[in-house]
Design an enzyme around this catalytic site. Structure first.
Site, PDB file in Angstrom:
ATOM      1  N   ALA A  61       0.860  -1.157   0.115  1.00  0.00           N
ATOM      2  CA  ALA A  61      -0.006  -0.044   0.072  1.00  0.00           C
ATOM      3  C   ALA A  61       0.807   1.195   0.100  1.00  0.00           C
ATOM      4  CB  ALA A  61      -0.990  -0.071   1.203  1.00  0.00           C
ATOM      5  N   GLY A  67       0.761  -5.049   0.974  1.00  0.00           N
ATOM      6  CA  GLY A  67      -0.687  -4.999   0.193  1.00  0.00           C
ATOM      7  C   GLY A  67      -0.386  -5.824  -1.124  1.00  0.00           C
ATOM      8  N   GLU A  98      -0.540  -9.159  -0.417  1.00  0.00           N
ATOM      9  CA  GLU A  98      -2.059  -9.477  -0.124  1.00  0.00           C
ATOM     10  C   GLU A  98      -2.914  -9.649  -1.391  1.00  0.00           C
ATOM     11  OE1 GLU A  98      -1.965  -6.521   2.893  1.00  0.00           O
ATOM     12  OE2 GLU A  98      -2.529  -7.888   4.325  1.00  0.00           O
ATOM     13  N   GLU A 139       4.971  -5.065   7.268  1.00  0.00           N
ATOM     14  CA  GLU A 139       4.288  -4.156   7.830  1.00  0.00           C
ATOM     15  C   GLU A 139       4.699  -4.018   9.278  1.00  0.00           C
ATOM     16  OE1 GLU A 139       2.849  -6.401   5.901  1.00  0.00           O
ATOM     17  OE2 GLU A 139       1.254  -5.640   4.843  1.00  0.00           O
TER      18      GLU A 139
HETATM   19  N1  CO8 Z   1       4.640   3.205  -0.807  1.00  0.00           N
HETATM   20  C1  CO8 Z   1       5.140   4.513  -1.324  1.00  0.00           C
HETATM   21  N2  CO8 Z   1       6.103   4.439  -1.775  1.00  0.00           N
HETATM   22  C2  CO8 Z   1       6.712   3.227  -2.271  1.00  0.00           C
HETATM   23  C3  CO8 Z   1       6.669   2.181  -1.625  1.00  0.00           C
HETATM   24  C4  CO8 Z   1       5.127   1.988  -0.970  1.00  0.00           C
HETATM   25  N3  CO8 Z   1       4.810   0.983  -0.357  1.00  0.00           N
HETATM   26  N4  CO8 Z   1       7.432   1.095  -1.917  1.00  0.00           N
HETATM   27  C5  CO8 Z   1       8.420   1.852  -2.714  1.00  0.00           C
HETATM   28  N5  CO8 Z   1       8.237   3.326  -3.026  1.00  0.00           N
HETATM   29  C6  CO8 Z   1       8.713   4.255  -3.540  1.00  0.00           C
HETATM   30  C7  CO8 Z   1      10.003   4.758  -2.580  1.00  0.00           C
HETATM   31  O1  CO8 Z   1       9.538   5.448  -1.663  1.00  0.00           O
HETATM   32  C8  CO8 Z   1      10.779   5.178  -3.815  1.00  0.00           C
HETATM   33  O2  CO8 Z   1      10.614   6.735  -3.961  1.00  0.00           O
HETATM   34  P1  CO8 Z   1      11.571   7.780  -4.268  1.00  0.00           P
HETATM   35  O3  CO8 Z   1      12.302   7.372  -5.448  1.00  0.00           O
HETATM   36  O4  CO8 Z   1      10.484   9.057  -4.348  1.00  0.00           O
HETATM   37  O5  CO8 Z   1      12.350   7.676  -3.088  1.00  0.00           O
HETATM   38  C9  CO8 Z   1      10.791   4.415  -5.034  1.00  0.00           C
HETATM   39  O6  CO8 Z   1       9.310   3.751  -4.916  1.00  0.00           O
HETATM   40  C10 CO8 Z   1      11.534   3.405  -5.294  1.00  0.00           C
HETATM   41  O7  CO8 Z   1      11.725   2.842  -4.173  1.00  0.00           O
HETATM   42  P2  CO8 Z   1      13.209   2.397  -3.507  1.00  0.00           P
HETATM   43  O8  CO8 Z   1      13.995   3.646  -3.574  1.00  0.00           O
HETATM   44  O9  CO8 Z   1      13.022   2.259  -1.815  1.00  0.00           O
HETATM   45  O10 CO8 Z   1      13.655   1.174  -4.291  1.00  0.00           O
HETATM   46  P3  CO8 Z   1      14.574   0.157  -3.546  1.00  0.00           P
HETATM   47  O11 CO8 Z   1      14.923  -0.664  -4.971  1.00  0.00           O
HETATM   48  O12 CO8 Z   1      15.754   0.596  -2.978  1.00  0.00           O
HETATM   49  O13 CO8 Z   1      13.882  -0.849  -2.649  1.00  0.00           O
HETATM   50  C11 CO8 Z   1      11.762  -1.849  -1.793  1.00  0.00           C
HETATM   51  C12 CO8 Z   1      12.629  -1.648  -3.115  1.00  0.00           C
HETATM   52  C13 CO8 Z   1      12.391  -2.929  -1.114  1.00  0.00           C
HETATM   53  C14 CO8 Z   1      10.605  -2.323  -2.683  1.00  0.00           C
HETATM   54  C15 CO8 Z   1      11.523  -0.893  -1.049  1.00  0.00           C
HETATM   55  O14 CO8 Z   1      10.863   0.377  -1.812  1.00  0.00           O
HETATM   56  C16 CO8 Z   1      10.367  -0.838   0.031  1.00  0.00           C
HETATM   57  O15 CO8 Z   1      10.872  -1.431   0.917  1.00  0.00           O
HETATM   58  N6  CO8 Z   1       9.269  -0.508  -0.090  1.00  0.00           N
HETATM   59  C17 CO8 Z   1       8.174  -0.562   0.921  1.00  0.00           C
HETATM   60  C18 CO8 Z   1       7.796  -1.833   0.993  1.00  0.00           C
HETATM   61  C19 CO8 Z   1       6.716  -1.799   2.035  1.00  0.00           C
HETATM   62  O16 CO8 Z   1       7.016  -1.770   3.199  1.00  0.00           O
HETATM   63  N7  CO8 Z   1       5.409  -2.400   1.908  1.00  0.00           N
HETATM   64  C20 CO8 Z   1       4.373  -2.480   2.829  1.00  0.00           C
HETATM   65  C21 CO8 Z   1       3.456  -1.345   2.457  1.00  0.00           C
HETATM   66  S1  CO8 Z   1       2.403  -1.233   4.052  1.00  0.00           S
HETATM   67  C22 CO8 Z   1       1.156  -2.204   3.384  1.00  0.00           C
HETATM   68  O17 CO8 Z   1       1.273  -2.728   2.255  1.00  0.00           O
HETATM   69  C23 CO8 Z   1      -0.054  -2.386   4.405  1.00  0.00           C
HETATM   70  C24 CO8 Z   1      -1.012  -3.071   3.695  1.00  0.00           C
HETATM   71  C25 CO8 Z   1      -2.523  -2.831   4.191  1.00  0.00           C
HETATM   72  C26 CO8 Z   1      -2.792  -1.407   3.994  1.00  0.00           C
HETATM   73  C27 CO8 Z   1      -4.208  -1.257   4.391  1.00  0.00           C
HETATM   74  C28 CO8 Z   1      -4.597   0.154   4.094  1.00  0.00           C
HETATM   75  C29 CO8 Z   1      -3.844   1.385   4.825  1.00  0.00           C
END
Ligand code: CO8
Length: 257
Positions: free
Chosen positions: A67, A113, A116, A136
């Site tokens: 998400a 998400g 999921e 999460e």
């Molecule tokens: N949300 C928003 N932005 C994101 C997300 C995300 N989940 N994932 C990546 N991005 C963005 C980064 O912020 C980055 O943006 P910017 O270039 O502006 O800095 C861009 O995408 C590229 O990402 P990275 O630079 O981090 O790329 P890497 O190759 O270094 O890393 C990863 C890739 C490992 C995938 C890393 O981006 C990461 O850890 N992302 C987050 C993963 C995460 O925690 N996901 C779970 C989110 S919470 C969730 O899903 C809850 C579900 C239930 C929600 C219910 C409703 C609220």
């Protein structure tokens, strides 16, 4: 064929291909994307030209990286709970209970998400580069789009505890051995493999398929999902939630006291 900004659909040989394309956030789900997918599913539900659906992410890096953390980082408990509930209503439960087979073609990161979303689908094919996880807890959250339930159903309690409590990603190969994935193939073979499975379902009776989906889903109740939404909402607005989401946005490790 109709296109919207971040989710596109195309229909070929009775297969609808739904593609999420938000490269700046690695295809992270926000409210707009969820509504767009919902709308596409609504449009094809009674379309006899569509017998099966394949959902994928654009590019070669991510299926869906979760998400959109930026969108919900400042949410209150009520807003968090509402977002989770509307996600279930508009998308995740819609897919799980869709009357036609839905296959996830997981082409890279499937996190939070994103995993999921893949688990709400009836089958999952992944490319070798895919990474799967429920991170999460590192954000001060719990999985809120069905992860505590569907992951446990797919891989069992012990491994679900491990994935959710450590927040660590696993490889596609491990996902296959756990039963989280149906197949793992090369990136080039991903769509052909998903299409191969889709084509096999097309040969069968649509009415029998619809009833099979209903019967299999009846094994699992909805109480757990509802409980998850409530517990998920309780995380919002806490100090640990603020620290976890802030740390992600500031690109640092969280410091939970
Ligand atoms: N949300 C928003 N932005 C994101 C997300 C995300 N989940 N994932 C990546 N991005 C963005 C980064 O912020 C980055 O943006 P910017 O270039 O502006 O800095 C861009 O995408 C590229 O990402 P990275 O630079 O981090 O790329 P890497 O190759 O270094 O890393 C990863 C890739 C490992 C995938 C890393 O981006 C990461 O850890 N992302 C987050 C993963 C995460 O925690 N996901 C779970 C989110 S919470 C969730 O899903 C809850 C579900 C239930 C929600 C219910 C409703 C609220």
């Amino acid at each position: 064929m109709s296109d919207s900004k971040e989710v596109s659909i195309s229909i070929e040989n009775k297969i609808a291909f739904i593609t999420i394309n938000a490269p700046k956030t690695l295809n992270a789900l926000n409210r707009k994307i969820i509504k767009e997918i919902h709308q596409h599913l609504y449009n094809i539900k009674y379309d006899n030209d569509v017998r099966v659906v394949i959902i994928t992410g654009a590019g070669e890096k991510a299926f869906v990286a979760g998400a959109n953390i930026k969108e919900f980082a400042s949410f209150s408990k009520k807003e968090g709970q509402e977002l989770a509930q509307s996600g279930h209503d508009l998308l995740f439960n819609k897919i799980a209970n869709f009357s036609k087979p839905v296959i996830a073609a997981v082409n890279g990161y499937a996190l939070g998400g994103g995993l999921e979303l893949a688990m709400a689908c009836h089958m999952r094919v992944a490319s070798e580069n895919a990474k799967l996880g429920q991170p999460e807890v590192s954000l001060g959250l719990i999985p809120g789009y069905g992860g505590t339930q569907r992951l446990t159903q797919l891989i069992g309690k012990g491994k679900a505890f491990e994935m959710i409590l450590t927040g660590q990603m696993i490889s596609a190969k491990e996902g296959l051995s756990l039963g989280l994935l149906n197949y793992v193939v090369s990136l080039e073979e991903l769509m052909p493999k998903a299409i191969e499975i889709a084509s096999k379902t097309i040969e069968n009776s649509p009415a029998a398929i619809k009833k099979s989906i209903k019967a299999i889903n009846a094994v699992f109740g909805n109480i757990g999902l509802q409980n998850e939404v409530e517990l998920f909402g309780q995380c919002f607005g806490t100090d640990e939630f603020k620290e976890g989401t802030q740390a992600f946005l500031e690109k640092r490790k969280p410091n939970f006291k």
